[in-house]
Design a protein around this motif. Structure first.
Motif, PDB file in Angstrom:
ATOM      1  N   ALA A   1      -2.984  -3.937  -6.530  1.00 38.55           N
ATOM      2  CA  ALA A   1      -3.513  -4.443  -5.258  1.00 38.55           C
ATOM      3  C   ALA A   1      -3.218  -3.441  -4.145  1.00 38.55           C
ATOM      4  CB  ALA A   1      -2.900  -5.805  -4.937  1.00 38.55           C
ATOM      5  N   GLY A   2      -2.002  -2.865  -4.182  1.00 34.42           N
ATOM      6  CA  GLY A   2      -1.634  -1.857  -3.185  1.00 34.42           C
ATOM      7  C   GLY A   2      -2.535  -0.637  -3.259  1.00 34.42           C
ATOM      8  N   ARG A   3      -2.899  -0.231  -4.481  1.00 33.25           N
ATOM      9  CA  ARG A   3      -3.780   0.930  -4.640  1.00 33.25           C
ATOM     10  C   ARG A   3      -5.188   0.639  -4.149  1.00 33.25           C
ATOM     11  NH1 ARG A   3      -2.970   5.421  -7.215  1.00 33.25           N
ATOM     12  NH2 ARG A   3      -5.153   5.662  -7.702  1.00 33.25           N
ATOM     13  N   LEU A   4      -5.682  -0.556  -4.497  1.00 34.42           N
ATOM     14  CA  LEU A   4      -7.070  -0.882  -4.169  1.00 34.42           C
ATOM     15  C   LEU A   4      -7.211  -1.288  -2.712  1.00 34.42           C
ATOM     16  CD1 LEU A   4      -7.928  -2.989  -7.338  1.00 34.42           C
ATOM     17  CD2 LEU A   4      -8.685  -0.667  -6.838  1.00 34.42           C
TER      18      LEU A   4
ATOM     19  N   ALA B   1       0.840  -1.193   0.000  1.00 36.33           N
ATOM     20  CA  ALA B   1       0.000   0.000   0.000  1.00 36.33           C
ATOM     21  C   ALA B   1       0.876   1.244   0.000  1.00 36.33           C
ATOM     22  CB  ALA B   1      -0.920  -0.004   1.224  1.00 36.33           C
ATOM     23  N   MET B   2       1.979   1.166   0.746  1.00 38.86           N
ATOM     24  CA  MET B   2       2.934   2.275   0.818  1.00 38.86           C
ATOM     25  C   MET B   2       3.546   2.522  -0.567  1.00 38.86           C
ATOM     26  SD  MET B   2       4.691   4.331   2.808  1.00 38.86           S
ATOM     27  CE  MET B   2       6.176   5.291   2.662  1.00 38.86           C
ATOM     28  N   LEU B   3       3.918   1.433  -1.228  1.00 41.87           N
ATOM     29  CA  LEU B   3       4.530   1.537  -2.561  1.00 41.87           C
ATOM     30  C   LEU B   3       3.561   2.186  -3.546  1.00 41.87           C
ATOM     31  CD1 LEU B   3       6.981   0.683  -4.377  1.00 41.87           C
ATOM     32  CD2 LEU B   3       5.674  -1.357  -4.926  1.00 41.87           C
ATOM     33  N   ALA B   4       2.281   1.821  -3.411  1.00 41.23           N
ATOM     34  CA  ALA B   4       1.292   2.293  -4.377  1.00 41.23           C
ATOM     35  C   ALA B   4       0.824   3.713  -4.094  1.00 41.23           C
ATOM     36  CB  ALA B   4       0.096   1.345  -4.405  1.00 41.23           C
ATOM     37  N   ASN B   5       0.712   4.064  -2.811  1.00 40.76           N
ATOM     38  CA  ASN B   5       0.093   5.344  -2.478  1.00 40.76           C
ATOM     39  C   ASN B   5       1.033   6.345  -1.819  1.00 40.76           C
ATOM     40  OD1 ASN B   5      -2.469   4.335  -3.321  1.00 40.76           O
ATOM     41  ND2 ASN B   5      -2.557   3.190  -1.414  1.00 40.76           N
ATOM     42  N   GLY B   6       2.138   5.850  -1.248  1.00 40.66           N
ATOM     43  CA  GLY B   6       3.015   6.745  -0.500  1.00 40.66           C
ATOM     44  C   GLY B   6       3.965   7.511  -1.401  1.00 40.66           C
ATOM     45  N   ASP B   7       4.666   8.483  -0.802  1.00 38.43           N
ATOM     46  CA  ASP B   7       5.684   9.177  -1.581  1.00 38.43           C
ATOM     47  C   ASP B   7       6.873   9.525  -0.706  1.00 38.43           C
ATOM     48  OD1 ASP B   7       4.931  11.572  -0.176  1.00 38.43           O
ATOM     49  OD2 ASP B   7       3.257  11.746  -1.596  1.00 38.43           O
ATOM     50  N   ILE B   8       7.966   9.894  -1.364  1.00 35.34           N
ATOM     51  CA  ILE B   8       9.154  10.331  -0.655  1.00 35.34           C
ATOM     52  C   ILE B   8       9.505  11.702  -1.196  1.00 35.34           C
ATOM     53  CG2 ILE B   8      10.532   8.910  -2.265  1.00 35.34           C
ATOM     54  CD1 ILE B   8      12.686   8.824  -0.039  1.00 35.34           C
TER      55      ILE B   8
ATOM     56  N   GLY C   1       7.585  14.107  -1.792  1.00 32.53           N
ATOM     57  CA  GLY C   1       6.619  14.545  -2.800  1.00 32.53           C
ATOM     58  C   GLY C   1       6.639  13.715  -4.075  1.00 32.53           C
ATOM     59  N   VAL C   2       7.630  12.830  -4.226  1.00 35.08           N
ATOM     60  CA  VAL C   2       7.672  11.977  -5.417  1.00 35.08           C
ATOM     61  C   VAL C   2       7.084  10.611  -5.062  1.00 35.08           C
ATOM     62  CG1 VAL C   2       9.135  10.921  -7.170  1.00 35.08           C
ATOM     63  CG2 VAL C   2       9.767  13.131  -6.185  1.00 35.08           C
ATOM     64  N   PRO C   3       6.023  10.195  -5.772  1.00 33.90           N
ATOM     65  CA  PRO C   3       5.390   8.908  -5.447  1.00 33.90           C
ATOM     66  C   PRO C   3       6.377   7.744  -5.631  1.00 33.90           C
ATOM     67  CG  PRO C   3       4.031  10.169  -6.971  1.00 33.90           C
ATOM     68  CD  PRO C   3       5.329  10.879  -6.866  1.00 33.90           C
ATOM     69  N   TRP C   4       6.327   6.795  -4.715  1.00 36.14           N
ATOM     70  CA  TRP C   4       7.145   5.590  -4.824  1.00 36.14           C
ATOM     71  C   TRP C   4       6.860   4.859  -6.134  1.00 36.14           C
ATOM     72  CZ3 TRP C   4      11.325   4.625  -2.249  1.00 36.14           C
ATOM     73  CH2 TRP C   4      11.489   5.054  -0.929  1.00 36.14           C
ATOM     74  N   SER C   5       5.569   4.851  -6.510  1.00 37.61           N
ATOM     75  CA  SER C   5       5.211   4.112  -7.723  1.00 37.61           C
ATOM     76  C   SER C   5       5.875   4.735  -8.952  1.00 37.61           C
ATOM     77  CB  SER C   5       3.695   4.056  -7.903  1.00 37.61           C
ATOM     78  OG  SER C   5       3.168   5.353  -8.026  1.00 37.61           O
ATOM     79  N   ALA C   6       6.058   6.070  -8.924  1.00 30.40           N
ATOM     80  CA  ALA C   6       6.725   6.732 -10.047  1.00 30.40           C
ATOM     81  C   ALA C   6       8.188   6.307 -10.105  1.00 30.40           C
ATOM     82  CB  ALA C   6       6.618   8.248  -9.900  1.00 30.40           C
ATOM     83  N   LEU C   7       8.813   6.180  -8.927  1.00 30.81           N
ATOM     84  CA  LEU C   7      10.210   5.746  -8.890  1.00 30.81           C
ATOM     85  C   LEU C   7      10.336   4.312  -9.402  1.00 30.81           C
ATOM     86  CD1 LEU C   7      11.389   7.270  -5.502  1.00 30.81           C
ATOM     87  CD2 LEU C   7      11.907   8.046  -7.824  1.00 30.81           C
ATOM     88  N   LEU C   8       9.385   3.457  -8.966  1.00 23.06           N
ATOM     89  CA  LEU C   8       9.395   2.065  -9.434  1.00 23.06           C
ATOM     90  C   LEU C   8       9.269   2.015 -10.956  1.00 23.06           C
ATOM     91  CD1 LEU C   8       9.152  -1.037  -8.826  1.00 23.06           C
ATOM     92  CD2 LEU C   8       6.681  -0.681  -8.815  1.00 23.06           C
ATOM     93  N   LEU C   9       8.319   2.825 -11.472  1.00 17.15           N
ATOM     94  CA  LEU C   9       8.104   2.863 -12.914  1.00 17.15           C
ATOM     95  C   LEU C   9       9.378   3.323 -13.628  1.00 17.15           C
ATOM     96  CD1 LEU C   9       6.094   2.570 -15.230  1.00 17.15           C
ATOM     97  CD2 LEU C   9       5.401   4.929 -14.858  1.00 17.15           C
TER      98      LEU C   9
END
Lengths: 314, 209
Positions: free
Chosen positions: A230-233, A153-160, A162-170
């Motif tokens: 799944a993390g987002r939902l 959930a942190m990976l999908a919705n959290g940020d570091i 101001g930059v979303p973790w999911s953006a970094l993963l992408l």
């Protein structure tokens, strides 16, 4: 054969398609103050994460002259399975992630092996796989099951910062994908096999192995997308993956990749994903109903395909 | 899709491969018979025929597209739109029967015409084009209905298609068989049908002649 255009220079038949995402972005930024808000921009990128990961995998598949319709169903299966297995337990995160990636890879291997042995059309084969997987999801559950874990959930919705973790993963996946597709022997052979399988075969390239590999890559990226979704939902929603395969294909094509294969770029596909995300975000900010959004999206796809005229007949 | 690969597959299609569907159909039917004796009853078989009629009629049209080497992903969306239009225009009144049917056919024709013109005069991929068209048409349908079931067909419309001639053969199945016969005639016995196969096999070679 890969179409050779001078790198770095703007070529309309190759880059003209990028005008569309750029224009969407600029118009949205100029016309809507709410769009410019950093929090909203972070949201756009976060929403683009799942589709972006799928589009990376599909870029490999389409560049190789194939098509994978099963990725949406793999994503859905992973959403349901991972949530059911985790059930909110953070300690299980790593094993479940590993298992899900293995599941994605296994389905990709099955696709690749069936394609190579039965010589089926990829469209028909992966559509069959899509039906089988949807059946599997619904025989497992017809309502939301389980709960995702805190790290996902942190990976999908959290940020570091101001930059979303999911953006970094992408970004990490995109860099990896780009290096593999554009800077390795495998990527070079893949383009050759996609552009003209017969010449590639005569040049000594093992096109069966390449086709097998692209379906595995596609399965693995679909599994990663499923974990992120799944993390987002937060829960295992059985319909979560429906239709994602078509969105991913649209994004890849919006990026200027030919469905006939032999040409493709991860960055362009991500531009396509970004365009779909910006479009949907802009329409949301303008309070346009979901139905009208769908209509507009369809028209944009038709407009884009008319703009993106390949030089050679397919 | 890679052209060479599909051509290779086409050449490999043996006699058996070409008629495999009939073999599969027979196997499934026999399996059905083994599971339930209902499969032996004419009434039941004709019922199945009635159920598959909408998909079957669409398949007649899509067959032509696919012989040509194209694909049409928008048919499902068109079916939704025209059924909604039919029911909405009919509004439960017999007087609206003809206008509703004409409108539905005209709308289907228009969407097909747009698809056809774009595919014929540009090099757009039929896959992406009809995918986009499908999304747009579904959006349009949803805009028309607000996302719920809407309209009501004229009295007698439903009854007519469900009516069984001689208490056995549903009108809907007759309509299906009739359209299949027309489709078969166009495919096998007309110049247009022959040209479809030629163009589908090798577009460049044929258009040069």
């Amino acid at each position: 054969m890969a179409v050779k255009t001078v790198p770095g220079r703007f070529a309309f038949d190759r880059d003209g398609i990028l005008i569309l995402p750029a224009a969407t972005l600029i118009i949205a930024a100029l016309a809507l103050p709410a769009f410019r808000d950093p929090a909203n921009l972070a949201n756009v990128v976060r929403q683009a994460g799942v589709l972006g990961i799928l589009a990376i995998g599909q870029t490999f598949v389409i560049s190789a002259g194939m098509l994978d319709l099963s990725i949406g169903a793999i994503t859905g299966l992973v959403v349901v399975l991972s949530s059911a297995l985790l059930n909110g337990d953070a300690a299980l995160t790593l094993p479940v992630v590993a298992l899900m990636v293995a599941v994605g890879a296994a389905i990709g291997m099955l696709n690749g092996a069936l394609l190579n042995t039965l010589r089926l059309h990829p469209l028909i084969l992966t559509f069959g796989m899509l039906s089988v997987l949807q059946g599997a999801i619904f025989s497992f559950t017809d309502k939301s099951v389980g709960r995702t874990s805190a790290p996902l959930a942190m990976l999908a919705n959290g940020d570091i910062a101001g930059v979303p973790w999911s953006a970094l993963l992408l970004l990490v996946l995109a860099i990896g994908g780009h290096l593999l597709l554009a800077h390795t022997r495998f990527g070079y052979h893949l383009m050759a096999a996609g552009g003209n399988p017969e010449s590639a075969r005569r040049a000594g390239i093992n096109i069966e192995r390449i086709r097998f590999a692209v379906f595995v890559i596609s399965g693995v990226t679909a599994a990663l997308a499923g974990l992120l979704l799944a993390g987002r939902l937060g829960t295992g929603y059985p319909l979560a993956g429906n239709g994602l395969e078509l969105d991913a294909i649209v994004a890849v094509v919006l990026g200027g990749t030919l469905l006939s294969g032999g040409r493709g770029s991860i960055w362009r596909s991500l531009a396509g994903v970004l365009m779909l995300a910006v479009l949907s975000n802009t329409l949301n900010l303008m309070n346009v109903s979901a139905f009208v959004q769908m209509f507009v999206k369809g028209l944009v796809v038709i407009g884009a395909i008319l703009l993106n005229q390949p030089r050679r007949a397919t | 899709m890679s052209v060479a690969a599909t051509q290779a597959t086409r050449l490999q299609l043996s006699h058996f491969g070409r008629y495999a569907i009939f073999f599969v159909l027979a196997v499934i039917y026999v399996a059905g018979l083994a599971v339930s004796p209902a499969f032996a009853e004419p009434n039941y078989i004709l019922n199945i025929l009635r159920q598959i009629t909408p998909v079957g009629i669409a398949a007649v049209g899509v067959t032509f597209v696919m012989i040509l080497g194209g694909i049409d992903l928008s048919v499902g969306a068109v079916i939704s739109l025209t059924s909604v239009l039919t029911a909405t225009v009919m509004a439960g009144d017999v007087a609206n029967l003809a206008p509703a049917i004409l409108l539905a056919c005209a709308v289907g024709l228009c969407i097909g015409l747009i698809n056809g013109i774009i595919v014929a005069f540009s090099r757009a991929s039929p896959f992406i084009l009809t995918l986009g068209m499908g999304v747009a048409v579904v959006g349009l349908t949803q805009m028309l209905t607000g996302g719920t079931a809407k309209g009501i067909v004229s009295p007698g419309f439903r009854e007519f298609f469900n009516f069984r001639v001689g208490g056995l053969l549903p009108n809907l199945a007759i309509a299906f068989l009739l359209l299949v016969a027309i489709g078969l005639f166009i495919e096998k016995a007309t110049i247009f049908g022959r040209q479809l196969f030629l163009v589908g096999t090798n577009r460049d070679e044929v258009s040069r002649k």
